[in-house]
Design a protein around this motif. Sequence first.
Motif, PDB file in Angstrom:
ATOM      1  N   TYR A  70       0.851  -1.182   0.000  1.00 38.96           N
ATOM      2  CA  TYR A  70       0.000   0.000   0.000  1.00 38.96           C
ATOM      3  C   TYR A  70       0.890   1.236   0.000  1.00 38.96           C
ATOM      4  CZ  TYR A  70      -3.441  -3.354   1.809  1.00 38.96           C
ATOM      5  OH  TYR A  70      -4.250  -4.442   1.993  1.00 38.96           O
ATOM      6  N   SER A  71       0.360   2.333  -0.487  1.00 37.71           N
ATOM      7  CA  SER A  71       1.093   3.591  -0.386  1.00 37.71           C
ATOM      8  C   SER A  71       1.004   4.100   1.051  1.00 37.71           C
ATOM      9  CB  SER A  71       0.497   4.634  -1.337  1.00 37.71           C
ATOM     10  OG  SER A  71      -0.783   5.034  -0.880  1.00 37.71           O
ATOM     11  N   PRO A  72       1.860   5.024   1.459  1.00 41.18           N
ATOM     12  CA  PRO A  72       1.796   5.545   2.838  1.00 41.18           C
ATOM     13  C   PRO A  72       0.420   6.087   3.215  1.00 41.18           C
ATOM     14  CG  PRO A  72       3.821   6.238   1.786  1.00 41.18           C
ATOM     15  CD  PRO A  72       3.003   5.585   0.719  1.00 41.18           C
ATOM     16  N   SER A  73      -0.280   6.689   2.261  1.00 39.98           N
ATOM     17  CA  SER A  73      -1.596   7.251   2.565  1.00 39.98           C
ATOM     18  C   SER A  73      -2.664   6.172   2.724  1.00 39.98           C
ATOM     19  CB  SER A  73      -2.021   8.220   1.464  1.00 39.98           C
ATOM     20  OG  SER A  73      -2.147   7.543   0.219  1.00 39.98           O
ATOM     21  N   GLN A  74      -2.345   4.924   2.340  1.00 41.32           N
ATOM     22  CA  GLN A  74      -3.302   3.822   2.435  1.00 41.32           C
ATOM     23  C   GLN A  74      -2.970   2.862   3.575  1.00 41.32           C
ATOM     24  OE1 GLN A  74      -2.562   2.371  -1.572  1.00 41.32           O
ATOM     25  NE2 GLN A  74      -4.591   3.043  -2.236  1.00 41.32           N
ATOM     26  N   ILE A  75      -2.131   3.292   4.485  1.00 39.06           N
ATOM     27  CA  ILE A  75      -1.651   2.398   5.539  1.00 39.06           C
ATOM     28  C   ILE A  75      -2.800   1.836   6.371  1.00 39.06           C
ATOM     29  CG2 ILE A  75      -1.271   4.246   7.235  1.00 39.06           C
ATOM     30  CD1 ILE A  75       1.274   2.719   8.071  1.00 39.06           C
TER      31      ILE A  75
END
Length: 269
Positions: free
Chosen positions: A247-252
């Motif tokens: 996941y991207s950092p914003s989707q943690i």
Amino acid sequence: MFYKPHPALEPYIQGFVVVYATDAHVLYNIDLFPVGYGLLSFILSEQHQLISLNRSYNTRFNFTGQLDHYRLIKASSLSVIYVLFKPFGAYKLLGVPQHLLKNESIAMQDILGNAVNEVYAKLVDHADNPAKEVEILQEWLLSQLRDNNKIDTNRVSLACDLITESKGNISIQELNSLCCMSKSSMEQYFKDQIGVSPKMYSRIIRFNETKKILKEATNKSWIEIVENHGYYDQSHFIHEFKHFFGYSPSQIHLSFKNLAEHISSIKSV
């Protein structure tokens, strides 16, 4: 539930974790990300499902080696006992070069052959008593420690400590110098005893540090993380995060059923 290891095993094992199933008939997607060490597991449930890379596994006594990238597995909600090794602990106690087990989940019988049949039979006989099974595993690992007493992991242990202390940001040149090892020797030691290169292990440690920061402080600036943790730029940081976490950092927040994170949360209690 977390059990501390015998003092003689403490240099090589973080501890034993027992996870209980809620509904063994449901098949879940479970995210796995690199944590820097391998796992030994015994599935308490005789009936279970485990699917990885489109392969189905029906073995109960397994070892999962070092991961160097994100993996998705499908599994029923299993009751499992885990042995959490230290980065070099699996090499010390199993005596198997760890690069052979990287990114693999392998039945212990396929790794050590008939040598594990007796302990496996004991585990099956006491599948309704996790505390007894932890005792069985611990006794077996102590015997493995005695059998592998000539294996020396001190140099790699020092290197891992230095990498952890720097949060993954020590240069390989400095690491070699502090450990009094050549680049080729360090690479070989890590390949055999850790399963990944010193550079990859450093990347894994750095990733876990940044993930921890993002989880604990959701308002943390990405720019600040990039500057403080040795990433080239924001794009590099996002690419690394997705490589390891999926996941991207914003989707943690999307990774709710992450097995490695679930184990870590129990261990920290």
